[in-house]
Scaffold this motif. Structure first.
Motif, PDB file in Angstrom:
ATOM      1  N   ALA A   1       3.389   4.794  -9.330  1.00  0.00           N
ATOM      2  CA  ALA A   1       3.113   6.202  -9.630  1.00  0.00           C
ATOM      3  C   ALA A   1       4.198   6.842 -10.485  1.00  0.00           C
ATOM      4  O   ALA A   1       4.007   7.936 -11.020  1.00  0.00           O
ATOM      5  CB  ALA A   1       2.940   6.992  -8.327  1.00  0.00           C
ATOM      6  N   GLY A   2       5.341   6.219 -10.594  1.00  0.00           N
ATOM      7  CA  GLY A   2       6.405   6.789 -11.413  1.00  0.00           C
ATOM      8  C   GLY A   2       7.680   6.935 -10.616  1.00  0.00           C
ATOM      9  O   GLY A   2       7.674   7.198  -9.412  1.00  0.00           O
ATOM     10  N   GLY A   3       8.803   6.781 -11.294  1.00  0.00           N
ATOM     11  CA  GLY A   3      10.089   6.801 -10.618  1.00  0.00           C
ATOM     12  C   GLY A   3      10.434   8.120  -9.987  1.00  0.00           C
ATOM     13  O   GLY A   3      11.220   8.173  -9.030  1.00  0.00           O
ATOM     14  N   GLU A   4       9.861   9.250 -10.503  1.00  0.00           N
ATOM     15  CA  GLU A   4      10.242  10.538  -9.945  1.00  0.00           C
ATOM     16  C   GLU A   4       9.773  10.700  -8.502  1.00  0.00           C
ATOM     17  O   GLU A   4      10.440  11.356  -7.704  1.00  0.00           O
ATOM     18  CB  GLU A   4       9.700  11.686 -10.811  1.00  0.00           C
ATOM     19  N   LEU A   5       8.663  10.076  -8.125  1.00  0.00           N
ATOM     20  CA  LEU A   5       8.189  10.196  -6.742  1.00  0.00           C
ATOM     21  C   LEU A   5       9.126   9.451  -5.795  1.00  0.00           C
ATOM     22  O   LEU A   5       9.490   9.963  -4.725  1.00  0.00           O
ATOM     23  CB  LEU A   5       6.763   9.653  -6.617  1.00  0.00           C
ATOM     24  N   LEU A   6       9.514   8.237  -6.177  1.00  0.00           N
ATOM     25  CA  LEU A   6      10.403   7.463  -5.323  1.00  0.00           C
ATOM     26  C   LEU A   6      11.775   8.127  -5.223  1.00  0.00           C
ATOM     27  O   LEU A   6      12.367   8.209  -4.132  1.00  0.00           O
ATOM     28  CB  LEU A   6      10.530   6.041  -5.880  1.00  0.00           C
ATOM     29  N   ALA A   7      12.279   8.651  -6.349  1.00  0.00           N
ATOM     30  CA  ALA A   7      13.580   9.321  -6.334  1.00  0.00           C
ATOM     31  C   ALA A   7      13.520  10.609  -5.524  1.00  0.00           C
ATOM     32  O   ALA A   7      14.472  10.938  -4.784  1.00  0.00           O
ATOM     33  CB  ALA A   7      14.016   9.632  -7.769  1.00  0.00           C
TER      34      ALA A   7
ATOM     35  N   ASP B   1       0.806  -1.222   0.000  1.00  0.00           N
ATOM     36  CA  ASP B   1       0.000   0.000   0.000  1.00  0.00           C
ATOM     37  C   ASP B   1       0.841   1.275   0.000  1.00  0.00           C
ATOM     38  O   ASP B   1       0.286   2.365  -0.176  1.00  0.00           O
ATOM     39  CB  ASP B   1      -0.937   0.015   1.207  1.00  0.00           C
ATOM     40  N   VAL B   2       2.156   1.150   0.207  1.00  0.00           N
ATOM     41  CA  VAL B   2       2.998   2.345   0.225  1.00  0.00           C
ATOM     42  C   VAL B   2       4.096   2.228  -0.849  1.00  0.00           C
ATOM     43  O   VAL B   2       4.128   3.007  -1.809  1.00  0.00           O
ATOM     44  CB  VAL B   2       3.617   2.581   1.623  1.00  0.00           C
ATOM     45  N   PHE B   3       4.972   1.266  -0.680  1.00  0.00           N
ATOM     46  CA  PHE B   3       6.101   1.163  -1.606  1.00  0.00           C
ATOM     47  C   PHE B   3       5.632   0.846  -3.021  1.00  0.00           C
ATOM     48  O   PHE B   3       6.060   1.502  -3.997  1.00  0.00           O
ATOM     49  CB  PHE B   3       7.075   0.086  -1.118  1.00  0.00           C
ATOM     50  N   ALA B   4       4.751  -0.142  -3.159  1.00  0.00           N
ATOM     51  CA  ALA B   4       4.296  -0.515  -4.499  1.00  0.00           C
ATOM     52  C   ALA B   4       3.527   0.620  -5.154  1.00  0.00           C
ATOM     53  O   ALA B   4       3.597   0.808  -6.382  1.00  0.00           O
ATOM     54  CB  ALA B   4       3.425  -1.764  -4.418  1.00  0.00           C
TER      55      ALA B   4
ATOM     56  N   ALA C   1       1.961  12.299  -0.585  1.00  0.00           N
ATOM     57  CA  ALA C   1       0.963  12.255   0.487  1.00  0.00           C
ATOM     58  C   ALA C   1      -0.399  11.831  -0.050  1.00  0.00           C
ATOM     59  O   ALA C   1      -1.150  11.101   0.628  1.00  0.00           O
ATOM     60  CB  ALA C   1       0.874  13.623   1.160  1.00  0.00           C
ATOM     61  N   GLU C   2      -0.730  12.246  -1.288  1.00  0.00           N
ATOM     62  CA  GLU C   2      -2.032  11.889  -1.858  1.00  0.00           C
ATOM     63  C   GLU C   2      -2.131  10.409  -2.172  1.00  0.00           C
ATOM     64  O   GLU C   2      -3.156   9.771  -1.913  1.00  0.00           O
ATOM     65  CB  GLU C   2      -2.267  12.708  -3.126  1.00  0.00           C
ATOM     66  N   VAL C   3      -1.081   9.833  -2.725  1.00  0.00           N
ATOM     67  CA  VAL C   3      -1.168   8.439  -3.179  1.00  0.00           C
ATOM     68  C   VAL C   3      -0.920   7.432  -2.059  1.00  0.00           C
ATOM     69  O   VAL C   3      -1.365   6.278  -2.154  1.00  0.00           O
ATOM     70  CB  VAL C   3      -0.194   8.189  -4.348  1.00  0.00           C
ATOM     71  N   THR C   4      -0.189   7.821  -1.024  1.00  0.00           N
ATOM     72  CA  THR C   4       0.124   6.872   0.059  1.00  0.00           C
ATOM     73  C   THR C   4      -0.641   7.143   1.350  1.00  0.00           C
ATOM     74  O   THR C   4      -0.796   6.234   2.175  1.00  0.00           O
ATOM     75  CB  THR C   4       1.629   6.907   0.385  1.00  0.00           C
ATOM     76  N   GLY C   5      -1.097   8.380   1.528  1.00  0.00           N
ATOM     77  CA  GLY C   5      -1.730   8.727   2.794  1.00  0.00           C
ATOM     78  C   GLY C   5      -0.744   9.167   3.853  1.00  0.00           C
ATOM     79  O   GLY C   5      -1.150   9.481   4.982  1.00  0.00           O
ATOM     80  N   TYR C   6       0.541   9.200   3.532  1.00  0.00           N
ATOM     81  CA  TYR C   6       1.587   9.626   4.464  1.00  0.00           C
ATOM     82  C   TYR C   6       2.298  10.855   3.895  1.00  0.00           C
ATOM     83  O   TYR C   6       2.767  10.836   2.744  1.00  0.00           O
ATOM     84  CB  TYR C   6       2.612   8.513   4.691  1.00  0.00           C
ATOM     85  N   SER C   7       2.395  11.903   4.697  1.00  0.00           N
ATOM     86  CA  SER C   7       3.065  13.124   4.254  1.00  0.00           C
ATOM     87  C   SER C   7       4.523  13.112   4.706  1.00  0.00           C
ATOM     88  O   SER C   7       4.812  12.994   5.899  1.00  0.00           O
ATOM     89  CB  SER C   7       2.369  14.352   4.838  1.00  0.00           C
ATOM     90  N   PRO C   8       5.459  13.268   3.772  1.00  0.00           N
ATOM     91  CA  PRO C   8       6.877  13.288   4.157  1.00  0.00           C
ATOM     92  C   PRO C   8       7.235  14.488   5.040  1.00  0.00           C
ATOM     93  O   PRO C   8       8.286  14.480   5.691  1.00  0.00           O
ATOM     94  CB  PRO C   8       7.611  13.352   2.818  1.00  0.00           C
ATOM     95  N   LEU C   9       6.380  15.514   5.062  1.00  0.00           N
ATOM     96  CA  LEU C   9       6.666  16.706   5.857  1.00  0.00           C
ATOM     97  C   LEU C   9       6.291  16.548   7.322  1.00  0.00           C
ATOM     98  O   LEU C   9       6.570  17.417   8.134  1.00  0.00           O
ATOM     99  CB  LEU C   9       5.920  17.911   5.255  1.00  0.00           C
ATOM    100  N   THR C  10       5.643  15.441   7.659  1.00  0.00           N
ATOM    101  CA  THR C  10       5.272  15.145   9.047  1.00  0.00           C
ATOM    102  C   THR C  10       6.215  14.084   9.595  1.00  0.00           C
ATOM    103  O   THR C  10       6.445  13.054   8.936  1.00  0.00           O
ATOM    104  CB  THR C  10       3.813  14.646   9.128  1.00  0.00           C
ATOM    105  N   ALA C  11       6.751  14.333  10.763  1.00  0.00           N
ATOM    106  CA  ALA C  11       7.781  13.432  11.309  1.00  0.00           C
ATOM    107  C   ALA C  11       7.276  12.002  11.430  1.00  0.00           C
ATOM    108  O   ALA C  11       7.973  11.047  11.047  1.00  0.00           O
ATOM    109  CB  ALA C  11       8.255  13.951  12.664  1.00  0.00           C
ATOM    110  N   ARG C  12       6.053  11.832  11.961  1.00  0.00           N
ATOM    111  CA  ARG C  12       5.534  10.470  12.153  1.00  0.00           C
ATOM    112  C   ARG C  12       5.311   9.778  10.812  1.00  0.00           C
ATOM    113  O   ARG C  12       5.662   8.613  10.628  1.00  0.00           O
ATOM    114  CB  ARG C  12       4.225  10.536  12.942  1.00  0.00           C
ATOM    115  N   ASP C  13       4.741  10.501   9.840  1.00  0.00           N
ATOM    116  CA  ASP C  13       4.504   9.908   8.527  1.00  0.00           C
ATOM    117  C   ASP C  13       5.818   9.633   7.801  1.00  0.00           C
ATOM    118  O   ASP C  13       5.956   8.632   7.074  1.00  0.00           O
ATOM    119  CB  ASP C  13       3.634  10.844   7.687  1.00  0.00           C
TER     120      ASP C  13
END
Length: 447
Positions: A371-377, A363-366, A411-423
């Motif tokens: 979604a495209g390599g640019e998001l993971l990079a 649900d997150v990595f896949a 954040a939209e596709v995974t539900g986790y925002s990289p800008l939040t420490a917990r997420d």
């Protein structure tokens, strides 16, 4: 004035007609004071007085015995006339009430024979009066309804006192019936109290078995049969909460939860497993908020709530998540109380929960891979730069606004925002798991 006479009322006169002489003279028919004074060490006359005994109602008892069937029939007829809920009972249960009424009349006779008619008699009514009916009758008829049945029966017997009592025994019989009605009411209360205790103990065992079946992942048939035995209303949705038990008697622990659940209008099934308290919630649209209002029933420490599922058949998934989250919760000291099991996915994955690992991988990595390599990079560059947008942008040779856009997209596709420490922590764990156990691409059938 003749010599030796004393005027009337003159002080010091000792004549028999003087005032002092009149005062000293005892009044006619007055008791002798010495006779009223008890002799030393004389026995108390009241102590020798015999205690009141039960009236002799031998002739009346024979009449009551002969009329036992008629009294029971008249009582049941009166119940049908005055108690609407009694008319709604099945014929079999009304016949049980008839048996209890007959047993009550026989008990009255036996009680009077043993001296129960005396005002100060300690004789109690035997609880065997209610043994004439099956135990299921106590579950069908409430204590309040039983008291109403007793009142009707006593009223019928009181009305028949003039016909049942022998000549001169009407008043003693009426008083005895009133005392008997009090004793039979106490007996009914004892019977219902024992039934409630036994039923509570049995229900607690059934609930513990159901909770154990949920934790073991037993089949749906097993869950359904045990839930039916408990009278589970199949309230939807269903979720499972796990926390520490407050300790003490299991019945007291569960009673606290049941009382709070009734106020909230939700169904619950609870069980204590070791030091853990497992609670199944039914009919709670927001299980986390409902559990928060039940926290008084839990002991100290984390309380984890599994995801809501459609019904009890699927509650095993919620139970597994809640238990796994409870084990992993100490790794997040700042976790809210209660906390959703899904919010503990990183800790659960590190603790060895395969379901949490699968969820983070799929649900997150896949999702990031698809979604495209640019998001993971971009996510890798953002973490490598310590969360500094400008540094990540220079690494990627893009504008910082592009990095901001991509982070919002993550954040939209995974539900986790990289800008939040917990997420961000959850995303880091998901990247690690995804690369250690990559998603296997579908196998092509082309030759």
């Amino acid at each position: 004035m003749p010599t030796g006479s004393t005027p009337e009322g003159e002080a010091g006169g000792d004549g028999v007609d003087g005032p002092r002489a009149a005062a000293a003279r005892p009044a006619p028919n007055a008791p002798d004071p010495s006779a009223a004074r008890p002799a030393p060490n004389a026995p108390d006359p009241s102590a020798a007085r015999p205690a009141p005994s039960a009236p002799d109602l031998t002739a009346t008892l024979r009449r009551i015995e002969r009329s036992a069937g008629a009294l029971a029939t008249a009582s049941v007829t009166r119940m049908e006339e005055t108690l609407p809920w009694f008319r709604g009972l099945p014929a079999e249960q009304r016949s049980w009430v008839m048996l209890v009424a007959q047993a009550g009349v026989r008990s009255l006779v036996e009680w009077l024979r043993k001296g129960g008619g005396a005002a100060d008699s300690p004789q109690e009514v035997s609880d065997e009066v209610f043994a004439a009916a099956p135990r299921t009758l106590a579950r069908t008829i409430s204590l309040q309804q039983t008291v109403a049945l007793i009142k009707v029966t006593i009223d019928v017997v009181e009305e028949q006192v003039p016909h049942l009592a022998a000549t001169g025994e009407e008043q003693p019989l009426r008083e005895a019936v009133l005392r008997f009605s009090r004793e039979i009411a106490f007996s009914a209360a004892r019977v219902y109290a024992r039934a409630a205790e036994n039923r509570g103990a049995w229900d607690a065992r059934l609930q513990a078995l159901l909770v154990d079946a949920l934790l073991r992942g037993d089949s749906r048939d097993v869950l359904a049969s045990r839930a039916a035995a408990l009278g589970w209303a199949d309230a939807q949705p269903v979720a499972v909460a796990v926390g520490r038990s407050p300790g003490g008697e299991v019945a007291a622990v569960l009673h606290t939860l049941y009382r709070a659940a009734r106020r909230l209008g939700v169904e619950i099934i609870g069980g204590v497993h070791g030091d853990r308290l497992v609670v199944v919630l039914g009919g709670a649209p927001e299980p986390l908020a409902t559990t928060e209002r039940l926290l008084a029933g839990f002991g100290p420490g984390p309380v984890v709530v599994g995801q809501a599922v459609p019904n009890l058949d699927d509650a095993t998934e919620s139970a597994r998540a809640a238990v796994a989250g409870y084990r992993a919760a100490p790794a997040w000291p700042a976790a809210p109380r209660p906390v959703a099991a899904v919010d503990l996915l990183p800790e659960r994955a590190l603790a060895g929960d395969s379901e949490a690992r699968r969820s983070l991988r799929q649900d997150v990595f896949a999702v990031l891979v698809r979604a495209g390599g640019e998001l993971l990079a971009t996510l890798d560059a953002f973490f490598a730069s310590g969360g500094v947008l400008e540094s990540a942008a220079r690494t990627l040779y893009v504008h910082p606004n592009t990095v901001r856009y991509r982070l919002r997209r993550i954040a939209e596709v995974t539900g986790y925002s990289p800008l939040t420490a917990r997420d961000a922590y959850a995303l880091r764990v998901a990247l690690t798991i995804g690369r250690l156990d990559p998603v296997t691409p579908p196998v092509s059938n082309q030759t």
